[in-house]
Motif scaffolding. Sequence first.
Motif, mmCIF file in Angstrom:
data_model
loop_
_atom_site.group_PDB
_atom_site.id
_atom_site.type_symbol
_atom_site.label_atom_id
_atom_site.label_comp_id
_atom_site.label_asym_id
_atom_site.label_seq_id
_atom_site.Cartn_x
_atom_site.Cartn_y
_atom_site.Cartn_z
ATOM 1 N N THR A 1 0.855 -1.188 0.000
ATOM 2 C CA THR A 1 0.000 0.000 0.000
ATOM 3 C C THR A 1 0.887 1.234 0.000
ATOM 4 N N VAL A 2 0.651 2.131 -0.962
ATOM 5 C CA VAL A 2 1.486 3.329 -1.103
ATOM 6 C C VAL A 2 0.624 4.582 -1.199
ATOM 7 N N THR A 3 1.216 5.713 -0.842
ATOM 8 C CA THR A 3 0.504 6.988 -0.907
ATOM 9 C C THR A 3 0.620 7.649 -2.270
ATOM 10 N N ASP A 4 1.653 7.270 -3.032
ATOM 11 C CA ASP A 4 1.898 7.893 -4.334
ATOM 12 C C ASP A 4 2.451 6.826 -5.271
ATOM 13 N N ILE A 5 1.614 6.376 -6.189
ATOM 14 C CA ILE A 5 2.003 5.294 -7.117
ATOM 15 C C ILE A 5 3.219 5.692 -7.951
ATOM 16 N N SER A 6 3.222 6.891 -8.511
ATOM 17 C CA SER A 6 4.341 7.325 -9.369
ATOM 18 C C SER A 6 5.657 7.325 -8.612
ATOM 19 N N PRO B 1 -5.218 -1.381 5.338
ATOM 20 C CA PRO B 1 -4.087 -1.154 4.425
ATOM 21 C C PRO B 1 -3.335 0.113 4.847
ATOM 22 N N THR B 2 -2.088 -0.051 5.257
ATOM 23 C CA THR B 2 -1.332 1.045 5.847
ATOM 24 C C THR B 2 0.022 1.205 5.176
ATOM 25 N N PRO B 3 0.271 2.333 4.531
ATOM 26 C CA PRO B 3 1.608 2.575 3.975
ATOM 27 C C PRO B 3 2.658 2.563 5.086
ATOM 28 N N GLY B 4 3.795 1.985 4.792
ATOM 29 C CA GLY B 4 4.892 1.970 5.749
ATOM 30 C C GLY B 4 4.858 0.844 6.749
ATOM 31 N N SER B 5 3.927 -0.094 6.614
ATOM 32 C CA SER B 5 3.814 -1.180 7.596
ATOM 33 C C SER B 5 4.498 -2.473 7.146
ATOM 34 N N LEU B 6 5.059 -2.489 5.952
ATOM 35 C CA LEU B 6 5.651 -3.708 5.394
ATOM 36 C C LEU B 6 7.113 -3.850 5.807
ATOM 37 N N ASP B 7 7.517 -5.067 6.088
ATOM 38 C CA ASP B 7 8.909 -5.420 6.381
ATOM 39 C C ASP B 7 9.214 -6.598 5.471
ATOM 40 N N LEU B 8 9.988 -6.362 4.418
ATOM 41 C CA LEU B 8 10.153 -7.330 3.345
ATOM 42 C C LEU B 8 11.626 -7.599 3.088
ATOM 43 N N CYS B 9 11.998 -8.868 2.989
ATOM 44 C CA CYS B 9 13.375 -9.251 2.661
ATOM 45 C C CYS B 9 13.414 -9.755 1.221
ATOM 46 N N ASP C 1 11.627 2.375 1.567
ATOM 47 C CA ASP C 1 11.038 2.951 0.355
ATOM 48 C C ASP C 1 10.432 4.314 0.724
ATOM 49 N N PRO C 2 9.914 5.051 -0.250
ATOM 50 C CA PRO C 2 9.393 6.395 0.044
ATOM 51 C C PRO C 2 8.253 6.439 1.065
ATOM 52 N N ASP C 3 7.541 5.329 1.272
ATOM 53 C CA ASP C 3 6.459 5.296 2.260
ATOM 54 C C ASP C 3 6.926 4.790 3.623
ATOM 55 N N GLY C 4 8.201 4.485 3.751
ATOM 56 C CA GLY C 4 8.739 4.032 5.025
ATOM 57 C C GLY C 4 8.736 2.529 5.218
ATOM 58 N N ASN C 5 8.331 1.764 4.202
ATOM 59 C CA ASN C 5 8.405 0.308 4.306
ATOM 60 C C ASN C 5 9.864 -0.100 4.452
ATOM 61 N N LEU C 6 10.134 -1.066 5.331
ATOM 62 C CA LEU C 6 11.485 -1.551 5.552
ATOM 63 C C LEU C 6 11.809 -2.622 4.525
ATOM 64 N N TRP D 1 -2.793 1.994 -4.363
ATOM 65 C CA TRP D 1 -2.908 3.341 -3.843
ATOM 66 C C TRP D 1 -3.769 3.315 -2.581
ATOM 67 N N THR D 2 -3.436 4.141 -1.593
ATOM 68 C CA THR D 2 -4.162 4.134 -0.319
ATOM 69 C C THR D 2 -5.650 4.407 -0.483
ATOM 70 N N ALA D 3 -6.006 5.274 -1.408
ATOM 71 C CA ALA D 3 -7.412 5.674 -1.561
ATOM 72 C C ALA D 3 -8.166 4.822 -2.581
ATOM 73 N N THR D 4 -7.709 3.615 -2.818
ATOM 74 C CA THR D 4 -8.356 2.760 -3.809
ATOM 75 C C THR D 4 -9.732 2.287 -3.338
ATOM 76 N N ASP D 5 -10.597 2.024 -4.305
ATOM 77 C CA ASP D 5 -11.905 1.438 -4.026
ATOM 78 C C ASP D 5 -11.910 -0.063 -4.313
ATOM 79 N N ILE D 6 -10.761 -0.605 -4.660
ATOM 80 C CA ILE D 6 -10.655 -2.017 -5.015
ATOM 81 C C ILE D 6 -11.041 -2.880 -3.807
ATOM 82 N N GLU D 7 -11.908 -3.843 -4.050
ATOM 83 C CA GLU D 7 -12.351 -4.790 -3.014
ATOM 84 C C GLU D 7 -12.132 -6.204 -3.528
#
Length: 130
Positions: free
Chosen positions: A11-16, A63-71, A113-118, A51-57
């Motif tokens: 989940t990101v705040t800015d796709i571009s 869904p929270t930007p910056g909450s991912l910790d990925l190796c 990343d730009p959203d703070g994901n580790l 995108w955070t404001a998506t209507d996709i279901e």
Amino acid sequence: MLSGLDHLVITVTDISRAVDFYSRVLGLEVRYRDRERVDLLLGDIALRLHWTATDIEPRAATPTPGSLDLCLRSLLPLDEVQRHLEALDVEVELGPVSRQGATGPIESIYLRDPDGNLLELSRPLKETLE
């Protein structure tokens, strides 16, 4: 019952901005699905940007930007990765450090990343023979 991972949603705040980071900094191939979803290809797995404001279901309950910790596994030695990141002015938060990966010892560096994901970039740690 299961055979692997197909895609993982980030989940990101800015796709571009996220596309720029993951393609320019990490070298992932980009596949646009629509204006609210983009796939970043990593072998046979997709990191799917939503995108955070998506209507996709359906979607995650929170869904929270910056909450991912990925190796992620690196094809390149980590010193080369670090030189690449330095050239792009991307800060390494920690590393290289020894860690335990899914299949054994690894050496890792950490960045965000730009959203703070580790993001942990890793390579198998070769054991020394005595």
